[in-house]
Design a protein around this motif. Structure first.
Motif, short mmCIF file in Angstrom:
data_model
loop_
_atom_site.label_atom_id
_atom_site.label_comp_id
_atom_site.label_asym_id
_atom_site.label_seq_id
_atom_site.Cartn_x
_atom_site.Cartn_y
_atom_site.Cartn_z
N LEU A 78 48.98 40.31 43.35
CA LEU A 78 49.09 38.98 43.88
C LEU A 78 48.15 38.71 45.13
O LEU A 78 48.27 37.67 45.58
CB LEU A 78 50.57 38.91 44.59
N LEU A 80 48.76 39.89 48.11
CA LEU A 80 49.58 39.89 49.39
C LEU A 80 49.30 40.55 50.64
O LEU A 80 49.44 40.09 51.71
CB LEU A 80 51.00 40.04 48.98
N LYS A 83 43.35 40.50 49.84
CA LYS A 83 42.85 39.36 49.12
C LYS A 83 42.00 39.60 47.86
O LYS A 83 41.78 39.13 46.90
CB LYS A 83 42.49 38.18 49.86
N GLN A 86 43.21 40.89 44.51
CA GLN A 86 44.16 39.77 43.80
C GLN A 86 43.58 40.02 42.38
O GLN A 86 42.36 39.63 42.04
CB GLN A 86 43.85 38.54 44.46
N ASP A 89 45.73 34.12 40.51
CA ASP A 89 46.12 33.37 41.48
C ASP A 89 47.41 32.74 41.12
O ASP A 89 47.71 32.47 40.16
CB ASP A 89 45.13 32.18 41.53
N VAL A 90 48.10 32.77 42.37
CA VAL A 90 49.49 32.14 42.21
C VAL A 90 49.46 30.82 42.87
O VAL A 90 49.40 30.64 43.94
CB VAL A 90 50.72 33.23 43.03
N GLU A 92 50.99 27.36 44.41
CA GLU A 92 51.87 27.44 45.68
C GLU A 92 53.57 27.29 45.37
O GLU A 92 54.27 28.01 46.14
CB GLU A 92 51.61 26.21 46.62
N ASN A 95 54.73 31.03 44.66
CA ASN A 95 54.38 32.01 45.58
C ASN A 95 55.62 32.42 46.28
O ASN A 95 55.83 33.83 46.21
CB ASN A 95 53.79 31.32 46.96
#
Length: 179
Positions: A78, A80, A83, A86, A89-90, A92, A95
């Motif tokens: 993710l 978290l 970056k 990653q 993409d999550v 918004e 999230n």
């Protein structure tokens, strides 16, 4: 209540399969499905580990290791923590759901595993109720043995004193008659 313990590893395999499948779903853009997959994977894995029949120490270690792996890989996928790692993409709106899964999985896997290991440590601790009861029993047996020895010694002392008193009385009577 019936014991639901299992020796089968198939639920663990199914849980990790769903986990990896959810990683692929997220990587290919099906992030909504991956949320459900990770949640299902977490539930299956946690319940399987709770009911998996192995020693308590191994169970605690398995829970902590699996929880750490679950959380670290998912957090990295993710992005978290970093970056650059990653994988997907999550949006918004999802999230918070992913953060909740990571947090809950980490807390329950690692917390439950730590508790299981703590129970093992408590059972083997010198001040555990079982060990205290054993020590009290040993202590009681030791006191009983000592009391038997003291009782026998007391009887021997009483017998010797009685014999000594009889002899002294006899001697005193003999000398009283002679004089």
């Amino acid at each position: 209540m019936k014991n639901k313990a299992t020796k089968s590893k198939k639920y663990g395999v199914i849980g990790w399969f769903i986990y990896v499948l959810s990683l692929f779903l997220g990587a290919f853009g099906y992030v909504g499905f991956s949320v459900f997959g990770f949640t299902l994977s977490y539930i299956i894995l946690f319940l399987w580990m709770v009911h998996y029949e192995i020693t308590q120490l191994d169970k605690g270690t398995l829970m902590i290791t699996s929880g750490t792996f679950f959380v670290l890989i998912l957090s990295a996928a993710l992005g978290l923590e970093i970056k650059e790692s990653q994988i997907f993409d999550v949006p918004e709106n999802l999230n918070f759901a992913f953060i909740a899964i990571v947090t809950i999985a980490g807390a329950t896997f690692i917390g439950a595993g730590g508790s299981v290991i703590a129970n093992v440590a408590t059972a083997h601790s010198i001040d555990s109720p079982i060990n205290i009861a054993k020590e009290n029993k040993i202590s009681t047996l030791s006191v009983e043995k000592q009391l038997k020895v003291i009782y026998r010694l007391l009887l021997i002392i009483i017998l010797l004193v009685s014999i000594f008193i009889i002899l002294l009385t006899g001697l005193a009577w003999f000398f009283y008659r002679v004089i």
